[in-house]
Design a protein around this motif. Structure first.
Motif, PDB file in Angstrom:
ATOM      1  N   GLN A 122      13.287  15.557 -31.029  1.00 53.68           N
ATOM      2  CA  GLN A 122      13.189  16.424 -32.203  1.00 53.68           C
ATOM      3  C   GLN A 122      14.002  15.856 -33.360  1.00 53.68           C
ATOM      4  N   ALA A 123      15.184  15.299 -33.064  1.00 54.08           N
ATOM      5  CA  ALA A 123      16.038  14.756 -34.119  1.00 54.08           C
ATOM      6  C   ALA A 123      15.377  13.599 -34.846  1.00 54.08           C
ATOM      7  N   LEU A 124      14.533  12.845 -34.153  1.00 57.62           N
ATOM      8  CA  LEU A 124      13.844  11.708 -34.764  1.00 57.62           C
ATOM      9  C   LEU A 124      12.487  12.078 -35.329  1.00 57.62           C
ATOM     10  N   GLY A 125      12.147  13.357 -35.257  1.00 61.64           N
ATOM     11  CA  GLY A 125      10.895  13.814 -35.840  1.00 61.64           C
ATOM     12  C   GLY A 125       9.662  13.529 -35.008  1.00 61.64           C
ATOM     13  N   LEU A 126       9.845  13.178 -33.720  1.00 66.80           N
ATOM     14  CA  LEU A 126       8.696  12.904 -32.866  1.00 66.80           C
ATOM     15  C   LEU A 126       8.027  14.189 -32.392  1.00 66.80           C
ATOM     16  N   VAL A 127       8.796  15.273 -32.297  1.00 66.03           N
ATOM     17  CA  VAL A 127       8.255  16.589 -31.925  1.00 66.03           C
ATOM     18  C   VAL A 127       8.968  17.636 -32.761  1.00 66.03           C
ATOM     19  N   THR A 128       8.326  18.803 -32.894  1.00 64.55           N
ATOM     20  CA  THR A 128       8.997  19.918 -33.577  1.00 64.55           C
ATOM     21  C   THR A 128       9.834  20.744 -32.618  1.00 64.55           C
ATOM     22  N   GLY A 129       9.594  20.578 -31.333  1.00 61.34           N
ATOM     23  CA  GLY A 129      10.342  21.299 -30.316  1.00 61.34           C
ATOM     24  C   GLY A 129       9.786  21.008 -28.943  1.00 61.34           C
ATOM     25  N   LYS A 130      10.448  21.546 -27.909  1.00 63.37           N
ATOM     26  CA  LYS A 130      10.038  21.307 -26.534  1.00 63.37           C
ATOM     27  C   LYS A 130       8.618  21.791 -26.279  1.00 63.37           C
ATOM     28  N   GLY A 131       8.288  23.021 -26.733  1.00 65.29           N
ATOM     29  CA  GLY A 131       6.963  23.577 -26.474  1.00 65.29           C
ATOM     30  C   GLY A 131       5.851  22.730 -27.057  1.00 65.29           C
ATOM     31  N   GLU A 132       6.043  22.286 -28.319  1.00 62.88           N
ATOM     32  CA  GLU A 132       5.020  21.471 -28.971  1.00 62.88           C
ATOM     33  C   GLU A 132       4.899  20.113 -28.306  1.00 62.88           C
ATOM     34  N   GLY A 133       6.037  19.535 -27.885  1.00 61.25           N
ATOM     35  CA  GLY A 133       6.010  18.249 -27.219  1.00 61.25           C
ATOM     36  C   GLY A 133       5.298  18.320 -25.882  1.00 61.25           C
ATOM     37  N   GLU A 134       5.596  19.349 -25.082  1.00 53.98           N
ATOM     38  CA  GLU A 134       4.929  19.497 -23.791  1.00 53.98           C
ATOM     39  C   GLU A 134       3.430  19.710 -23.973  1.00 53.98           C
ATOM     40  N   MET A 135       3.056  20.466 -24.988  1.00 61.11           N
ATOM     41  CA  MET A 135       1.641  20.713 -25.232  1.00 61.11           C
ATOM     42  C   MET A 135       0.911  19.395 -25.508  1.00 61.11           C
ATOM     43  N   ARG A 136       1.493  18.509 -26.299  1.00 62.52           N
ATOM     44  CA  ARG A 136       0.849  17.241 -26.616  1.00 62.52           C
ATOM     45  C   ARG A 136       0.748  16.344 -25.390  1.00 62.52           C
ATOM     46  N   LEU A 137       1.754  16.392 -24.503  1.00 65.41           N
ATOM     47  CA  LEU A 137       1.678  15.618 -23.269  1.00 65.41           C
ATOM     48  C   LEU A 137       0.582  16.162 -22.354  1.00 65.41           C
ATOM     49  N   ARG A 138       0.452  17.478 -22.314  1.00 62.64           N
ATOM     50  CA  ARG A 138      -0.617  18.081 -21.513  1.00 62.64           C
ATOM     51  C   ARG A 138      -1.983  17.654 -22.053  1.00 62.64           C
ATOM     52  N   GLN A 139      -2.092  17.566 -23.360  1.00 61.59           N
ATOM     53  CA  GLN A 139      -3.360  17.165 -23.960  1.00 61.59           C
ATOM     54  C   GLN A 139      -3.719  15.729 -23.602  1.00 61.59           C
ATOM     55  N   ILE A 140      -2.712  14.856 -23.521  1.00 64.88           N
ATOM     56  CA  ILE A 140      -2.968  13.470 -23.107  1.00 64.88           C
ATOM     57  C   ILE A 140      -3.565  13.446 -21.709  1.00 64.88           C
ATOM     58  N   VAL A 141      -2.937  14.175 -20.792  1.00 66.37           N
ATOM     59  CA  VAL A 141      -3.424  14.199 -19.413  1.00 66.37           C
ATOM     60  C   VAL A 141      -4.820  14.807 -19.355  1.00 66.37           C
ATOM     61  N   ALA A 142      -5.053  15.864 -20.129  1.00 65.40           N
ATOM     62  CA  ALA A 142      -6.372  16.512 -20.131  1.00 65.40           C
ATOM     63  C   ALA A 142      -7.452  15.553 -20.619  1.00 65.40           C
ATOM     64  N   ARG A 143      -7.161  14.764 -21.649  1.00 65.83           N
ATOM     65  CA  ARG A 143      -8.145  13.809 -22.168  1.00 65.83           C
ATOM     66  C   ARG A 143      -8.456  12.746 -21.134  1.00 65.83           C
ATOM     67  N   TRP A 144      -7.420  12.295 -20.430  1.00 64.00           N
ATOM     68  CA  TRP A 144      -7.637  11.271 -19.419  1.00 64.00           C
ATOM     69  C   TRP A 144      -8.441  11.813 -18.240  1.00 64.00           C
ATOM     70  N   LEU A 145      -8.120  13.030 -17.820  1.00 63.52           N
ATOM     71  CA  LEU A 145      -8.867  13.636 -16.721  1.00 63.52           C
ATOM     72  C   LEU A 145     -10.332  13.811 -17.088  1.00 63.52           C
ATOM     73  N   ALA A 146     -10.580  14.207 -18.349  1.00 60.95           N
ATOM     74  CA  ALA A 146     -11.962  14.384 -18.788  1.00 60.95           C
ATOM     75  C   ALA A 146     -12.702  13.062 -18.774  1.00 60.95           C
ATOM     76  N   GLN A 147     -12.006  11.968 -19.175  1.00 59.77           N
ATOM     77  CA  GLN A 147     -12.654  10.659 -19.187  1.00 59.77           C
ATOM     78  C   GLN A 147     -12.938  10.191 -17.768  1.00 59.77           C
ATOM     79  N   VAL A 148     -11.970  10.403 -16.867  1.00 64.49           N
ATOM     80  CA  VAL A 148     -12.148   9.955 -15.481  1.00 64.49           C
ATOM     81  C   VAL A 148     -13.296  10.701 -14.822  1.00 64.49           C
ATOM     82  N   SER A 149     -13.429  12.002 -15.097  1.00 65.59           N
ATOM     83  CA  SER A 149     -14.486  12.804 -14.472  1.00 65.59           C
ATOM     84  C   SER A 149     -15.871  12.376 -14.918  1.00 65.59           C
ATOM     85  N   GLU A 150     -15.955  11.724 -16.086  1.00 65.48           N
ATOM     86  CA  GLU A 150     -17.247  11.280 -16.598  1.00 65.48           C
ATOM     87  C   GLU A 150     -17.691   9.955 -15.992  1.00 65.48           C
ATOM     88  N   LEU A 151     -16.751   9.238 -15.382  1.00 65.46           N
ATOM     89  CA  LEU A 151     -17.081   7.918 -14.827  1.00 65.46           C
ATOM     90  C   LEU A 151     -17.810   8.039 -13.489  1.00 65.46           C
TER      91      LEU A 151
END
Length: 487
Positions: free
Chosen positions: A458-487
């Protein structure tokens, strides 16, 4: 620096406080009776104003307020530190010797000028032309400049036409003075810090071999390398155990002692020491052609491998990967010359060399995640992702892993309890190569691989807070899972 808080402060830094003796002496002479107290690293005035020295690591760690930050002997400091200083304060002055008895800093000037142009395009340059330590036109100075090629410059050439570049083996002992000056000038222009000691090593090393790329008689590219290793079994074992350290054999010894394989010191490896290409000839395959010539030399001479060691940087890593070399090791501490972590790449040429390459890479891939938070926690995210993508997979997902990932992606499973699995995912086939192209790859590297806490992010401006950071990490995993399921 004293603990007293000064109302106005000029901070001065340098590779060593000893470099600043004359600076503080002249400052004290100019200020005269206004100096209230004085030491070898600080001048304090009655109103609380001060001129203080801080070593660069302390300066960057503490980030104290200052009216001006002055950096002396800037060519003696890593480029990454200079960039942090540049962006950390509103007024910064850098001073360095570009030519002279201290060696050549022109490589620094060229490379750091690129940083200045990109980050602070309105910067100003001031040059001191009048010599301080000798008379104008001093004949001894001219002799020294000529002997040590301190004024060497790369060739003045335009962009070569396709098919006009010729790569050939090059014997320095038979080169003319003009040819040698052109080649050394290329090294000076291309590398952060090149000194007369490098010229001596290049000329004197009996294990060295060189190639040059030529266009119409002008040298537009040069590669300098040397044969390492070839130690007998007992000596190689002592090197691998850390009992012996020989002069030279940089890559062979490092891979033997840190990689854990004595064969790395027994086998014969050709290490690329330096490679440089003139600016107009870049992006035309000249560098790759030079490396290909070195690889063919390895095959013709019965050598086992081709390798190199350099300060880790994303562009250089891409170049060497494009030449077919693969990551074998990363150093645990930053190089003093570049401020970057040393990265060692390797390519087997003989059957034994190919086997060693695979063993080195598999072992490093299994171990390196343990070392990231301890040694590479501040490595640039882009480089970390790029290096990780170059390593072989060491784990395969099981049914329980897939279930946990889905729970995390859908927001039911917490980040901290999923973190061990998220780190393991980085060792699955194809994950890091896919991640490197994602928008939040940097956040993943910082939070998952490098172990940064949410307040740091947060101090370096990479996230606005823990909740927002975790949400973006969850989105990364969700995108990858969606791609893998299509293969």
């Amino acid at each position: 620096m004293s603990s007293t808080r000064h109302t106005l402060c000029v901070l001065v830094t340098s590779p060593s406080v000893d470099n600043l003796q004359s600076f503080f002496r002249h400052a004290a002479e100019v200020l005269g009776d206004r100096v209230e107290s004085r030491s070898e690293s600080e001048l304090v005035l009655p109103g609380g104003q001060a001129i203080c020295f801080l070593p660069v690591p302390e300066l960057l760690a503490q980030k104290p307020e200052a009216e001006v930050v002055m950096v002396d002997e800037a060519a003696g400091l890593p480029a990454s530190w200079l960039r942090e200083v540049l962006l950390g304060w509103p007024r910064v002055a850098f001073a360095s010797t570009v030519h002279g008895y201290e060696g050549t800093g022109r490589g620094f000037a060229i490379r750091f000028r690129q940083v200045l142009d990109r980050e602070t395009p309105h910067w100003q340059s001031v040059e001191l032309k009048q010599p301080v330590r000798w008379a104008q036109g001093d004949p001894l100075e001219r002799v020294l400049f000529r002997m040590f090629l301190l004024g060497a410059r790369g060739p003045d050439t335009s962009k070569p036409e396709p098919g006009t570049v010729h790569v050939e083996p090059w014997n320095l002992a038979q080169a003319s003075e003009a040819e040698l000056a052109e080649a050394f000038g290329l090294l000076v222009d291309a590398h952060y810090r090149t000194t007369p000691a490098d010229l001596r090593q290049w000329l004197d090393d009996p294990a060295a071999s060189s190639w040059r790329a030529v266009v119409q008689g002008k040298t537009v590219g040069v590669l300098w390398g040397c044969v390492e290793g070839g130690l007998d079994q007992d000596l190689a074992a002592q090197v691998a155990m850390g009992q012996r350290r020989l002069r030279g054999h940089l890559l062979a010894q490092s891979l033997a002692s840190h990689g854990g394989f004595a064969e790395a010191a027994q086998q014969r490896c050709f290490r690329v020491v330096r490679i440089a290409v003139a600016e107009p000839a870049r992006q035309l395959g000249v560098g790759r052609a030079l490396v290909a010539a070195a690889e063919e030399f390895c095959r013709s001479q019965g050598l086992d491998s081709l390798g190199t060691s350099f300060g880790g940087e994303a562009g250089l890593q891409s170049f060497w990967q494009g030449c077919g070399l693969r990551l074998a090791r990363i150093g645990l501490t930053r190089e003093r010359s570049t401020g970057e972590f040393p990265v060692q790449l390797f390519k087997g040429v003989s059957p034994a060399g190919c086997d060693l390459e695979q063993r080195l890479r598999r072992r490093f891939a299994r171990h390196w995640q343990v070392l990231i938070p301890r040694h590479w926690a501040d490595m640039p995210q882009e480089l970390l992702a790029q290096l990780a993508a170059d390593l072989p997979a060491t784990a395969e997902p099981g049914p329980d892993d897939w279930q946990d990932l889905r729970s995390f992606a859908e927001g039911y499973r917490g980040f901290e309890v999923t973190l061990p699995l998220l780190r393991e995912v980085c060792s699955w086939p194809g994950w890091m190569a896919w991640l490197a192209g994602q928008e939040d790859a940097g956040l993943w590297c910082r939070a998952v691989l490098q172990g940064w806490a949410w307040p740091q992010l947060q101090a370096l401006g990479l996230v606005t807070g823990k909740g927002e950071g975790e949400m973006r990490l969850r989105q990364i995993v969700a995108r990858w899972l969606a791609q893998v399921s299509e293969l």
